[in-house]
Motif scaffolding. Structure first.
Motif, PDB file in Angstrom:
ATOM      1  N   ARG A  12       0.834  -1.204   0.000  1.00 15.62           N
ATOM      2  CA  ARG A  12       0.000   0.000   0.000  1.00 15.62           C
ATOM      3  C   ARG A  12       0.868   1.254   0.000  1.00 15.62           C
ATOM      4  O   ARG A  12       1.596   1.495  -0.951  1.00 15.62           O
ATOM      5  N   ASN A  34      -3.620   9.761  11.880  1.00 18.05           N
ATOM      6  CA  ASN A  34      -4.434   9.124  10.849  1.00 18.05           C
ATOM      7  C   ASN A  34      -3.673   9.067   9.530  1.00 18.05           C
ATOM      8  O   ASN A  34      -2.864   9.944   9.213  1.00 18.05           O
ATOM      9  N   GLU A  35      -3.979   8.036   8.733  1.00 15.65           N
ATOM     10  CA  GLU A  35      -3.363   7.823   7.417  1.00 15.65           C
ATOM     11  C   GLU A  35      -1.853   7.645   7.506  1.00 15.65           C
ATOM     12  O   GLU A  35      -1.130   7.929   6.550  1.00 15.65           O
ATOM     13  N   LYS A  38      -1.111   2.549  10.148  1.00 20.30           N
ATOM     14  CA  LYS A  38      -1.324   1.560  11.201  1.00 20.30           C
ATOM     15  C   LYS A  38      -2.184   0.407  10.693  1.00 20.30           C
ATOM     16  O   LYS A  38      -1.853  -0.769  10.887  1.00 20.30           O
ATOM     17  N   SER A  39      -3.296   0.733  10.038  1.00 22.65           N
ATOM     18  CA  SER A  39      -4.165  -0.325   9.517  1.00 22.65           C
ATOM     19  C   SER A  39      -3.446  -1.147   8.456  1.00 22.65           C
ATOM     20  O   SER A  39      -3.667  -2.361   8.334  1.00 22.65           O
ATOM     21  N   THR A  40      -2.582  -0.511   7.681  1.00 24.93           N
ATOM     22  CA  THR A  40      -1.822  -1.241   6.666  1.00 24.93           C
ATOM     23  C   THR A  40      -0.902  -2.270   7.302  1.00 24.93           C
ATOM     24  O   THR A  40      -0.788  -3.411   6.823  1.00 24.93           O
ATOM     25  N   LEU A  42      -1.319  -3.748  10.221  1.00 23.96           N
ATOM     26  CA  LEU A  42      -2.130  -4.842  10.764  1.00 23.96           C
ATOM     27  C   LEU A  42      -2.644  -5.740   9.641  1.00 23.96           C
ATOM     28  O   LEU A  42      -2.708  -6.967   9.798  1.00 23.96           O
ATOM     29  N   ALA A  43      -3.017  -5.151   8.501  1.00 20.69           N
ATOM     30  CA  ALA A  43      -3.450  -5.961   7.363  1.00 20.69           C
ATOM     31  C   ALA A  43      -2.302  -6.825   6.837  1.00 20.69           C
ATOM     32  O   ALA A  43      -2.492  -7.985   6.453  1.00 20.69           O
ATOM     33  N   ARG A  46      -1.860  -9.773   9.230  1.00 24.94           N
ATOM     34  CA  ARG A  46      -2.879 -10.800   9.011  1.00 24.94           C
ATOM     35  C   ARG A  46      -2.599 -11.569   7.720  1.00 24.94           C
ATOM     36  O   ARG A  46      -2.756 -12.787   7.658  1.00 24.94           O
ATOM     37  N   THR A 138     -10.310  -7.509  13.462  1.00 26.84           N
ATOM     38  CA  THR A 138      -9.905  -6.251  12.853  1.00 26.84           C
ATOM     39  C   THR A 138     -10.935  -5.179  13.131  1.00 26.84           C
ATOM     40  O   THR A 138     -12.041  -5.447  13.595  1.00 26.84           O
ATOM     41  N   GLN A 139     -10.571  -3.935  12.825  1.00 26.82           N
ATOM     42  CA  GLN A 139     -11.451  -2.800  13.089  1.00 26.82           C
ATOM     43  C   GLN A 139     -12.736  -2.924  12.280  1.00 26.82           C
ATOM     44  O   GLN A 139     -12.715  -3.142  11.082  1.00 26.82           O
TER      45      GLN A 139
END
Length: 350
Positions: A12, A34-35, A38-40, A42-43, A46, A138-139
């Motif tokens: 990403r 934000n942006e 962090k979510s990247t 965790l993805a 996984r 996940t969120q």
């Protein structure tokens, strides 16, 4: 399992290699604006545990950067006292590599060893299923029912049985389970389908729901008919009102007078528009005449200047003609004198 480090590349927003370190036992808190990715991360975590390296499914494609690339993810973790390093690359030149316990595994062997360690079942081209899916939330997916494999269900069942046995004692737990199984056998057959009075109750409930839906449809239709009837009654009462009809006649007469006035105004407006159009046409013709007169005046001025120049040239030509005439007369006189001298000389010669 204890996570110790994570490395991502071409995942990403992370084009270059980025490594997350400092992880250890206990709670690890990852904080950033934000942006920030962090979510990247965790993805990616996984994906490296649950997605096969040869998959090209949507979750794998979603890991690619905006400009395309081959996502690479590596994770260091400790499980059952043994340190492991797992690395996968997806899509282009995909591979899987797992090192730990003095051994190194590649490809499908690494995937199989990983599934055995995590207690999950691999699926071709999709996420592995097992107890890890239920624990790894996940969120926005905390209320989604996870996919569980048979070993995962067996693990949950054994944990529940152990807790029940610890609370009630071995024999009591057995008796409770036997009683539950016996009562359940009255309601369900061997394949888990409803039976007997339970099945009849379910069928009766379904029939009642269908009848309720049918009656609800009829009720809605009747309510619509009643509403339409009330509307018709209001319209009928409105039409039968004598005062309203007299007022409507007066309004109609006033509307007729307004219409006549509007027609008169319209006729006057059309006449004014026609007069205006005629005036505009005459103005156009006048402007054309003014233009032609200006051209004529320019031509007259040019002709007058030309006539003056020609008059001057004519005067000069007359003067030159007079001078030339005088010169011609002088030459004729000279010729005559010369001729007389020639004749005299001829006579003298004779």
């Amino acid at each position: 399992m204890i996570l110790r480090g994570l490395e991502v590349e071409q995942v990403r927003r992370f084009g270059d290699a980025v490594r997350l370190t400092g992880l250890g036992p206990g709670i690890n808190l990852l904080g950033a604006p934000n942006e920030f990715g962090k979510s990247t991360l965790l993805a990616a975590l996984r994906a490296v545990f649950l997605l096969p390296h040869g998959s090209r499914a949507g979750p794998v494609a979603a890991l690619q950067p905006y400009g395309g690339g081959a996502p690479r993810i590596a994770v260091d973790f400790t499980l059952d006292g043994c340190d492991w390093r797992l690395e996968k690359r997806f899509l282009h030149r995909a591979f899987a590599r797992m090192e730990g316990g003095g051994a190194r595994l590649d490809g499908d062997a690494a995937e199989a060893r990983l599934h055995a360690l995590l207690g999950v079942e691999g699926r071709r081209g999709a996420e592995a299923v097992g107890l890890l899916n239920a624990l790894w939330v996940t969120q926005g997916h905390s209320l989604v029912q996870p996919d569980l494999s048979d070993p995962a269900r067996a693990t949950i069942r054994s944990c529940l049985e152990a807790d029940l046995e610890a609370m009630t004692g071995g024999d009591a737990a057995g008796r409770v389970l036997s009683r539950v199984s016996a009562d359940l056998a009255v309601l369900l057959d061997g394949r888990g389908n409803p039976r007997g009075r339970f099945r009849a109750a379910i069928e009766a409930g379904q029939a009642a729901a269908a009848e309720l839906a049918r009656l609800d449809g009829r009720r809605q239709a009747l309510e619509d008919d009643l509403g339409a009837m009330a509307d018709l009654r209001r319209r009928l009462a409105h039409e039968d009102d004598a005062d309203r009809r007299e007022k409507e006649r007066a309004d109609l007469a006033e509307a007729g007078r307004v219409r006549d006035r509007l027609r008169d105004y319209d006729a006057r407006d059309r006449a004014a528009r026609a007069e205006r159009d005629h005036a505009v046409a005459r103005l156009g013709v006048a402007r054309q005449d003014v233009g032609r007169r200006a051209a004529w005046e320019r031509d007259l001025a040019a002709g007058t200047a030309r006539a003056s120049a020609l008059e001057s040239a004519f005067g000069e030509a007359r003067e030159a003609h007079a001078v030339a005439g005088a010169a011609h007369a002088a030459r004729l006189e000279a010729v005559r004198a010369a001729d007389e001298a020639r004749q005299a000389a001829r006579r003298a010669l004779d």
